[in-house]
Design a protein around this motif. Structure first.
Motif, PDB file in Angstrom:
ATOM      1  N   GLN A  54       0.839  -1.198   0.000  1.00 49.24           N
ATOM      2  CA  GLN A  54       0.000   0.000   0.000  1.00 49.24           C
ATOM      3  C   GLN A  54       0.875   1.250   0.000  1.00 49.24           C
ATOM      4  OE1 GLN A  54      -3.377  -0.075  -0.136  1.00 49.24           O
ATOM      5  NE2 GLN A  54      -3.362   2.159  -0.344  1.00 49.24           N
ATOM      6  N   GLU A  88       3.191   2.162  -6.254  1.00 46.31           N
ATOM      7  CA  GLU A  88       2.772   1.637  -7.551  1.00 46.31           C
ATOM      8  C   GLU A  88       4.027   1.271  -8.337  1.00 46.31           C
ATOM      9  OE1 GLU A  88       0.047   4.007  -9.773  1.00 46.31           O
ATOM     10  OE2 GLU A  88      -1.410   4.217  -8.126  1.00 46.31           O
ATOM     11  N   THR A 132       5.838   0.107 -12.006  1.00 48.70           N
ATOM     12  CA  THR A 132       5.705   0.146 -13.471  1.00 48.70           C
ATOM     13  C   THR A 132       6.176  -1.191 -14.060  1.00 48.70           C
ATOM     14  OG1 THR A 132       7.909   1.098 -13.742  1.00 48.70           O
ATOM     15  CG2 THR A 132       6.066   2.639 -13.509  1.00 48.70           C
ATOM     16  N   ARG A 138       2.322  -0.885 -18.425  1.00 50.30           N
ATOM     17  CA  ARG A 138       1.233  -0.577 -17.494  1.00 50.30           C
ATOM     18  C   ARG A 138       1.788  -0.373 -16.093  1.00 50.30           C
ATOM     19  NH1 ARG A 138      -0.849  -5.510 -14.972  1.00 50.30           N
ATOM     20  NH2 ARG A 138       0.409  -7.314 -15.601  1.00 50.30           N
ATOM     21  N   THR A 139       0.857  -0.066 -15.150  1.00 53.07           N
ATOM     22  CA  THR A 139       1.220   0.183 -13.752  1.00 53.07           C
ATOM     23  C   THR A 139       0.491  -0.817 -12.867  1.00 53.07           C
ATOM     24  OG1 THR A 139       1.502   2.531 -14.214  1.00 53.07           O
ATOM     25  CG2 THR A 139       1.266   1.901 -11.927  1.00 53.07           C
ATOM     26  N   LYS A 192      -1.138  -1.722  -9.344  1.00 50.58           N
ATOM     27  CA  LYS A 192      -1.718  -1.072  -8.181  1.00 50.58           C
ATOM     28  C   LYS A 192      -1.402  -1.874  -6.916  1.00 50.58           C
ATOM     29  CE  LYS A 192      -3.694   2.053 -10.746  1.00 50.58           C
ATOM     30  NZ  LYS A 192      -3.265   3.472 -10.688  1.00 50.58           N
ATOM     31  N   PRO A 193      -1.632  -1.282  -5.732  1.00 49.71           N
ATOM     32  CA  PRO A 193      -1.387  -2.040  -4.489  1.00 49.71           C
ATOM     33  C   PRO A 193      -2.230  -3.305  -4.429  1.00 49.71           C
ATOM     34  CG  PRO A 193      -1.585   0.299  -4.031  1.00 49.71           C
ATOM     35  CD  PRO A 193      -1.969   0.116  -5.462  1.00 49.71           C
ATOM     36  N   ASN A 200      -0.867  -8.774  -8.107  1.00 50.72           N
ATOM     37  CA  ASN A 200      -0.932  -8.549  -9.545  1.00 50.72           C
ATOM     38  C   ASN A 200      -0.226  -9.696 -10.271  1.00 50.72           C
ATOM     39  OD1 ASN A 200      -1.858  -5.438  -9.888  1.00 50.72           O
ATOM     40  ND2 ASN A 200      -0.556  -5.649  -8.085  1.00 50.72           N
ATOM     41  N   MET A 254       3.884   6.595  -3.797  1.00 51.05           N
ATOM     42  CA  MET A 254       2.743   7.463  -4.080  1.00 51.05           C
ATOM     43  C   MET A 254       2.316   8.294  -2.866  1.00 51.05           C
ATOM     44  SD  MET A 254       2.251   6.775  -7.228  1.00 51.05           S
ATOM     45  CE  MET A 254       0.702   7.599  -7.525  1.00 51.05           C
TER      46      MET A 254
END
Length: 311
Positions: A35, A38, A40, A49-50, A52-53, A56, A71
């Motif tokens: 958290q 982010e 890349t 793309r990126t 997110k927390p 993935n 962030m």
């Protein structure tokens, strides 16, 4: 064929190799982003793309993690620097900046060293903005300086995907000799204000005293005026009374009343004696006094009064 190449893979060994390969592929494919960050993703060196927390999935051995971007809002301590003001005062400025990355791809690929770039940009704009101001404005308009710096830096860092949240001037320190001069000036100004206040107090006191004297004189004049009016009324009443008395006596004399003559002579006689007695120049008064005449006059007065009362 050499002996070291001549080996037979059993079913169990192949299964183990497949399991190991599957575990490696899963570990390469699954990415857990914490958290506040982010990541890349680059495919053959190109940004795609990126992440997110959270958990993935990427393509193993094809996709790779490029940059891990923070962030969260970050604080940047600006080193102290000397600035020459508009009125040629050499001032040491201490500042701090707060920023937050809102576009991780731009922050990662639009500038090579984001922190260093923001630091140099902030120092340059601090010198530019404060160099256009005089020393008194630097010391008294902190809010204006902070707002102007924030506006300029936020506009300049927008292509990098950065949002400047706050810029604060922590300290504006002139040279020691200038501080001593400012303290002397402030002391003189305070002394001047104290003297002005004292003079205004004396002025107000004198005005109040003058107004009090004026009021007292007005009241005294009104009192004297009222006293003169009362004395004039008393003299008028006395004159009226004397006129009436003279009229009565004249009427009595005209009618042949000898007592009225005696009364009139006795009245003038006693008034003359009174005036002589109260004179400042008179010390001892020796004069013949006709007691029988006075007694006769008094008797005449009594007789006249008795006659008047009977009538």
């Amino acid at each position: 064929m050499p002996d070291f190449l001549n080996f037979d893979l059993g079913p169990s060994t192949a299964v183990i190799l497949l399991l190991v390969l599957a575990v490696v592929l899963v570990m390469k494919a699954l990415k857990s982003v914490p958290q506040g960050f982010e990541w890349t993703v680059e495919r053959f060196g190109r940004f795609t793309r990126t992440l997110k927390p959270g958990l993935n999935i990427i393509i193993p051995f094809i996709d790779a993690i490029g940059h891990k971007v923070n962030m969260m809002e970050q604080v940047l301590d600006i080193p102290k620097q000397e600035v020459i003001s508009k009125d040629n005062a050499n001032v040491t400025i201490d500042a701090v900046a707060f920023f937050q990355i809102v576009q991780p791809a731009q922050a990662a690929y639009q500038v090579s060293d984001l922190i260093l770039s923001i630091l140099n940009l902030t120092m340059t704009n601090v010198r530019t903005v404060l160099g256009e101001m005089e020393l008194d404005e630097m010391l008294s308009k902190r809010d204006v300086i902070n707002a102007k710096l924030l506006e300029v830096l936020d506009l300049a860092t927008d292509p990098w995907g950065v949002k400047m949240t706050r810029v604060e001037i922590r300290d504006v320190r002139p040279p020691e000799e200038l501080v001593d001069a400012m303290n002397a000036q402030m002391k003189a100004e305070r002394t001047k204000r104290a003297n002005i206040l004292e003079a205004e107090g004396v002025k107000a006191s004198n005005i109040l005293v003058a107004e009090g004297k004026k009021e007292a004189e007005i009241r005294e004049a009104e009192g004297k005026k009222q006293a003169e009016i009362l004395r004039a009324e008393a003299r008028e009443r006395a004159a009226e009374a004397e006129a009436k008395a003279t009229n009565v006596v004249s009427t009595a004399i005209a009618q042949g009343d000898i007592a009225a003559v005696h009364y009139f002579v006795a009245l003038k006689y006693t008034e003359a004696l009174q005036n002589i007695g109260i004179a400042d120049s008179s010390k001892v008064l020796m004069m013949p006094v006709d007691a029988a005449g006075i007694m006769g006059s008094v008797a005449g007065i009594a007789e006249m009064l008795n006659t008047g009362s009977k009538k």
